[in-house]
Scaffold this active site. Sequence first.
Site, short mmCIF file in Angstrom:
data_model
loop_
_atom_site.label_atom_id
_atom_site.label_comp_id
_atom_site.label_asym_id
_atom_site.label_seq_id
_atom_site.Cartn_x
_atom_site.Cartn_y
_atom_site.Cartn_z
N ARG A 193 -6.07 20.41 44.73
CA ARG A 193 -5.59 21.65 45.34
C ARG A 193 -6.65 22.28 46.24
O ARG A 193 -7.84 22.22 45.92
CB ARG A 193 -5.18 22.64 44.24
CG ARG A 193 -3.97 22.17 43.44
CD ARG A 193 -3.69 23.06 42.24
NE ARG A 193 -2.44 22.66 41.60
CZ ARG A 193 -2.36 21.70 40.66
NH1 ARG A 193 -3.46 21.05 40.26
NH2 ARG A 193 -1.20 21.38 40.13
N HIS A 237 -2.60 17.82 47.18
CA HIS A 237 -2.52 16.37 47.39
C HIS A 237 -2.11 15.99 48.82
O HIS A 237 -1.29 15.10 49.03
CB HIS A 237 -1.55 15.75 46.39
CG HIS A 237 -2.08 15.68 44.99
ND1 HIS A 237 -3.42 15.70 44.68
CD2 HIS A 237 -1.42 15.59 43.79
CE1 HIS A 237 -3.57 15.61 43.36
NE2 HIS A 237 -2.38 15.54 42.81
N HIS A 275 -3.02 7.94 42.14
CA HIS A 275 -2.36 8.80 41.14
C HIS A 275 -1.48 8.00 40.18
O HIS A 275 -0.41 8.45 39.79
CB HIS A 275 -1.54 9.87 41.87
CG HIS A 275 -1.41 11.16 41.13
ND1 HIS A 275 -0.49 11.35 40.11
CD2 HIS A 275 -2.08 12.33 41.25
CE1 HIS A 275 -0.58 12.60 39.66
NE2 HIS A 275 -1.55 13.21 40.33
N THR A 276 -1.94 6.83 39.79
CA THR A 276 -1.20 6.03 38.82
C THR A 276 -1.25 6.67 37.43
O THR A 276 -2.29 7.16 36.99
CB THR A 276 -1.77 4.61 38.77
OG1 THR A 276 -1.44 3.94 39.99
CG2 THR A 276 -1.21 3.81 37.61
N TYR A 277 -0.11 6.65 36.75
CA TYR A 277 -0.02 7.10 35.36
C TYR A 277 -0.10 5.88 34.45
O TYR A 277 0.76 4.99 34.52
CB TYR A 277 1.31 7.81 35.10
CG TYR A 277 1.50 9.15 35.76
CD1 TYR A 277 1.50 10.33 35.02
CD2 TYR A 277 1.71 9.25 37.14
CE1 TYR A 277 1.71 11.56 35.61
CE2 TYR A 277 1.91 10.47 37.74
CZ TYR A 277 1.91 11.63 36.97
OH TYR A 277 2.11 12.84 37.58
N ASP A 313 -5.64 18.91 32.77
CA ASP A 313 -5.41 18.74 34.20
C ASP A 313 -6.71 19.15 34.88
O ASP A 313 -6.71 19.91 35.85
CB ASP A 313 -4.24 19.60 34.68
CG ASP A 313 -3.72 19.17 36.05
OD1 ASP A 313 -4.31 18.25 36.65
OD2 ASP A 313 -2.73 19.76 36.53
N GLU A 328 -7.89 10.34 37.89
CA GLU A 328 -8.02 10.45 39.34
C GLU A 328 -9.49 10.59 39.73
O GLU A 328 -10.06 11.68 39.67
CB GLU A 328 -7.21 11.65 39.84
CG GLU A 328 -5.74 11.63 39.44
CD GLU A 328 -5.09 13.00 39.53
OE1 GLU A 328 -5.14 13.60 40.61
OE2 GLU A 328 -4.54 13.47 38.50
#
Length: 350
Positions: free
Chosen positions: A80, A105, A179-181, A252, A313
């Site tokens: 952000r 992003h 940004h893979t989970y 986060d 990340e």
Amino acid sequence: MRLVQEQRTKINDQPIIAFTLTNDHGMEITCLNYGCIITNILVPDKNGNYENIVLAFDDFSSYLTNRPYLGAVIGRVAGRIKNSCFELNGKTYKLYANENKNHLHGGEKGFHHVIWQAAGFSKKEEVGVRFSHRSIDGEEGYPGNVNVQVTYTLNNQNEFIISYHAISDQDTPLTLTNHTYFNLSGNAKRDILQHELKIKSDRFLPLDHKFIPTGEIKDVAGTLFDLRQGKVLKEVIDSTDPQIFLVGQGYDHPFILNTHHDEEIVLCDRESGRTLIVETDEPAVVVYTGNQLPNEETINGIPPRKYLGICLETQALPDAVHHPHFPSCILRAGEVYSSTTKYAFRLSHE
């Protein structure tokens, strides 16, 4: 080593290509030229069962919005930027505000919505895809024309390497991430609450109510952000810590890394035996435990829910443009941005 590519669909007459990389041990990665999105990483569990350990939409059309940024490369700036503006060289730049009044992003059409130029390559011990994109001056409000290259490489050591490279003709903020989970249980059959996370980090960044760093750099000692010895994620999520509560009962948050390319981030699922080791030259990792996953589209064949995946990340510190005491994220004109993150997949037979 094997490379297969196939057209999945078209957008405005531009083909969307899926590249599938397979090494000699059967590990497989599938990625798209749309957003450099990773849709599959197939690795074995301790019993030799190959399953997908990343989250992916069941339908490609969901990626056209992709509110959770599943699997995508993020840019120009990951994270952000407060009030969607920054000052550089005496000039104020206004960015696209896509999260309340803030820029998230890369904006409305960040790199995750780009159809990248892509070319596969195959060598004796590795296989991969090289993506390229020219981000034009003024895109989403950023200055400068930036030529970006992202390379995905799979080798025979069951290591997946992402290399980022960029050069700009003007000074501009730039920090890229993926940004893979991850969900090491395989095919998302369990959530991540029993995953154990270990990070070599003495300091983290507290956030304000809009999830933007306050500017404070805080010692992890005595907090739930002390992951130096590892923690099971359920312990974190079940806590009453105000920072954990603030972001939806999870992480986060940016963690400042003590070391680089030294097994600094380790994620483990003991039931499957899968371990992911992340090494990077970036200064930090933002850990996101999927606290806000939207539930409109199905993921891996099931309705999404909180804690279905975790993002690791690797990047510069979020909102660094407003905090001079943070490491700078400014790419100077003519200089080269270069960054590498390696994801190594290992097995434990405990």
